[in-house]
Design a protein around this motif. Sequence first.
Motif, PDB file in Angstrom:
ATOM      1  N   PRO A 189     -27.007   0.569  29.789  1.00 28.04           N
ATOM      2  CA  PRO A 189     -27.833   1.221  30.814  1.00 28.04           C
ATOM      3  C   PRO A 189     -28.787   2.227  30.165  1.00 28.04           C
ATOM      4  N   ALA A 190     -29.999   2.309  30.666  1.00 23.89           N
ATOM      5  CA  ALA A 190     -30.966   3.271  30.138  1.00 23.89           C
ATOM      6  C   ALA A 190     -30.415   4.685  30.281  1.00 23.89           C
ATOM      7  N   ASN A 191     -30.516   5.457  29.208  1.00 26.65           N
ATOM      8  CA  ASN A 191     -30.000   6.829  29.216  1.00 26.65           C
ATOM      9  C   ASN A 191     -30.792   7.625  28.186  1.00 26.65           C
ATOM     10  N   LEU A 192     -31.796   8.351  28.637  1.00 25.36           N
ATOM     11  CA  LEU A 192     -32.678   9.052  27.704  1.00 25.36           C
ATOM     12  C   LEU A 192     -31.974  10.169  26.933  1.00 25.36           C
ATOM     13  N   PRO A 193     -31.099  10.962  27.554  1.00 30.56           N
ATOM     14  CA  PRO A 193     -30.399  11.973  26.762  1.00 30.56           C
ATOM     15  C   PRO A 193     -29.567  11.358  25.637  1.00 30.56           C
ATOM     16  N   THR A 194     -28.881  10.238  25.923  1.00 29.82           N
ATOM     17  CA  THR A 194     -28.102   9.575  24.877  1.00 29.82           C
ATOM     18  C   THR A 194     -29.022   9.025  23.798  1.00 29.82           C
ATOM     19  N   ALA A 195     -30.145   8.437  24.211  1.00 30.44           N
ATOM     20  CA  ALA A 195     -31.123   7.928  23.244  1.00 30.44           C
ATOM     21  C   ALA A 195     -31.602   9.047  22.340  1.00 30.44           C
ATOM     22  N   THR A 196     -31.925  10.185  22.937  1.00 28.25           N
ATOM     23  CA  THR A 196     -32.430  11.317  22.158  1.00 28.25           C
ATOM     24  C   THR A 196     -31.388  11.812  21.168  1.00 28.25           C
ATOM     25  N   GLU A 197     -30.125  11.800  21.568  1.00 24.33           N
ATOM     26  CA  GLU A 197     -29.059  12.251  20.665  1.00 24.33           C
ATOM     27  C   GLU A 197     -28.930  11.329  19.460  1.00 24.33           C
ATOM     28  N   TYR A 200     -37.817  11.465  18.004  1.00 19.26           N
ATOM     29  CA  TYR A 200     -37.106  12.685  18.370  1.00 19.26           C
ATOM     30  C   TYR A 200     -38.097  13.804  18.697  1.00 19.26           C
ATOM     31  N   GLY A 201     -39.116  13.961  17.859  1.00 14.09           N
ATOM     32  CA  GLY A 201     -40.110  14.997  18.124  1.00 14.09           C
ATOM     33  C   GLY A 201     -40.829  14.774  19.437  1.00 14.09           C
ATOM     34  N   LEU A 202     -41.194  13.531  19.714  1.00  9.56           N
ATOM     35  CA  LEU A 202     -41.891  13.216  20.959  1.00  9.56           C
ATOM     36  C   LEU A 202     -40.979  13.406  22.171  1.00  9.56           C
ATOM     37  N   ALA A 203     -39.699  13.036  22.001  1.00  6.35           N
ATOM     38  CA  ALA A 203     -38.751  13.208  23.110  1.00  6.35           C
ATOM     39  C   ALA A 203     -38.571  14.687  23.440  1.00  6.35           C
ATOM     40  N   LEU A 204     -38.478  15.538  22.414  1.00  9.43           N
ATOM     41  CA  LEU A 204     -38.345  16.977  22.654  1.00  9.43           C
ATOM     42  C   LEU A 204     -39.591  17.522  23.354  1.00  9.43           C
ATOM     43  N   PHE A 205     -40.763  17.057  22.921  1.00  6.53           N
ATOM     44  CA  PHE A 205     -42.004  17.504  23.545  1.00  6.53           C
ATOM     45  C   PHE A 205     -42.028  17.131  25.019  1.00  6.53           C
ATOM     46  N   LYS A 208     -39.382  20.999  25.353  1.00  7.85           N
ATOM     47  CA  LYS A 208     -38.813  21.818  24.271  1.00  7.85           C
ATOM     48  C   LYS A 208     -39.791  21.852  23.105  1.00  7.85           C
ATOM     49  N   LYS A 209     -40.927  22.481  23.337  1.00  8.12           N
ATOM     50  CA  LYS A 209     -42.032  22.408  22.378  1.00  8.12           C
ATOM     51  C   LYS A 209     -41.749  23.150  21.079  1.00  8.12           C
ATOM     52  N   THR A 210     -41.039  24.257  21.166  1.00  2.86           N
ATOM     53  CA  THR A 210     -40.694  24.984  19.946  1.00  2.86           C
ATOM     54  C   THR A 210     -39.785  24.153  19.061  1.00  2.86           C
ATOM     55  N   GLU A 211     -38.805  23.475  19.664  1.00  2.00           N
ATOM     56  CA  GLU A 211     -37.913  22.605  18.907  1.00  2.00           C
ATOM     57  C   GLU A 211     -38.646  21.370  18.394  1.00  2.00           C
ATOM     58  N   ALA A 212     -39.612  20.901  19.164  1.00  5.20           N
ATOM     59  CA  ALA A 212     -40.331  19.685  18.780  1.00  5.20           C
ATOM     60  C   ALA A 212     -41.256  19.920  17.595  1.00  5.20           C
ATOM     61  N   LEU A 213     -41.785  21.135  17.465  1.00  2.00           N
ATOM     62  CA  LEU A 213     -42.853  21.406  16.501  1.00  2.00           C
ATOM     63  C   LEU A 213     -42.525  20.980  15.068  1.00  2.00           C
ATOM     64  N   GLY A 221     -48.985  10.844   8.928  1.00  3.26           N
ATOM     65  CA  GLY A 221     -50.102  10.197   9.595  1.00  3.26           C
ATOM     66  C   GLY A 221     -49.730   9.465  10.863  1.00  3.26           C
ATOM     67  N   GLU A 222     -48.611   9.825  11.531  1.00  2.00           N
ATOM     68  CA  GLU A 222     -48.181   9.136  12.744  1.00  2.00           C
ATOM     69  C   GLU A 222     -49.122   9.527  13.885  1.00  2.00           C
ATOM     70  N   ARG A 223     -49.756   8.522  14.494  1.00  2.00           N
ATOM     71  CA  ARG A 223     -50.869   8.783  15.396  1.00  2.00           C
ATOM     72  C   ARG A 223     -50.464   9.429  16.716  1.00  2.00           C
ATOM     73  N   ARG A 224     -49.272   9.102  17.246  1.00  2.00           N
ATOM     74  CA  ARG A 224     -48.856   9.726  18.507  1.00  2.00           C
ATOM     75  C   ARG A 224     -48.597  11.207  18.298  1.00  2.00           C
ATOM     76  N   ALA A 225     -47.937  11.539  17.188  1.00  2.00           N
ATOM     77  CA  ALA A 225     -47.665  12.951  16.886  1.00  2.00           C
ATOM     78  C   ALA A 225     -48.966  13.705  16.635  1.00  2.00           C
ATOM     79  N   GLN A 226     -49.931  13.055  16.000  1.00  2.00           N
ATOM     80  CA  GLN A 226     -51.225  13.703  15.775  1.00  2.00           C
ATOM     81  C   GLN A 226     -51.896  14.070  17.093  1.00  2.00           C
ATOM     82  N   LEU A 227     -51.854  13.152  18.053  1.00  2.00           N
ATOM     83  CA  LEU A 227     -52.459  13.422  19.358  1.00  2.00           C
ATOM     84  C   LEU A 227     -51.749  14.575  20.064  1.00  2.00           C
TER      85      LEU A 227
END
Length: 335
Positions: free
Chosen positions: A68-76, A93-98, A102-107, A117-123
Amino acid sequence: MKNAYLAGAVAAVLVAGVAGADVKQGVDAWSRGDYKAAVDIWRPLAAAGDADAQFNLGQAFKLGRGVPANLPTATEWFRKAAAQGHSQAIDNYGLALFQDGKKTEALPWLEKSVARGERRAQLVLGTMLFNADGVPRDWVRAYALVTRSSQQDLPQASQTLAQMDQFIPEAQRQQGLTLARKYEADARALAMRLPPTTPGGTVANAAPPRITAPSPAASSPYPAPSARTSPAPATAVRTSPAPARPTTTVATPPATSAPERAAAASGPWRIQLGAFRDAGNARTLWGQVGSRTGGSPAYVQGGGVTRLQATGFASRAAAQQACAKSKVSCVVVAP
């Protein structure tokens, strides 16, 4: 007694079969569409600390395949793999935190992804820097990161870059382009130093999570752009989402009068209809919508992209009217 012995022997063989499986066997099962079998193979490997298995299990929980889809488990699971230096897990993990606010943790994780050079993180980091969203405002670096993301064909980045053009002064944009070239060289040098990955070790990364990139004007002292766009929701497992293309035909509005055309032709205002890495796509779009704007085409080069603009509008109101007539996402460019 004999039947009990046989049952025990069969169970032992099954356990040994799972225990002896490797991550690639799970990937093969996943590729066949047997998601439950893949998860069954990865689960004990992930529990034992295999980073590839942890990342793959995170993907399964994120997508709801085999479990079953479970985003908290996926993030862990992404967190556990990221802690071991797994590149794709670091990205997710960084994108999930963002996305979880949880932007401070994601940074720090976003910074690791950006360094590669990961394009999603760059955006995401670029828009954070533009808006001073959890980080000090830095328009030069923001422009550099979103430029690099756009150069890697992320449609949302090209749209965001077009909005940034309205607010970042030319001198800072030029500094950003210089920095973008440095980032590109640094990413290439890093890629040459990294060890090659094992083929089939991980499941292909899903389409980018729903990143609603903050509008560049969200925390700006300037007025908001005239149009905002949001990325389409992820619907399939794919590495590079294809740019959206117009699929409907819109009736051409009534022709403007000669005085109106003369006024438009002499005006200093512009509208921007899109930004493309392939200049041919800019010309194709003009062929589809240009006549509706009442302006003249301009193909502005910079940062590795071609910006399609319609020129010659006498006022902001005239430019906004042209945007409305174009029937596509559009922003007004001041003189």
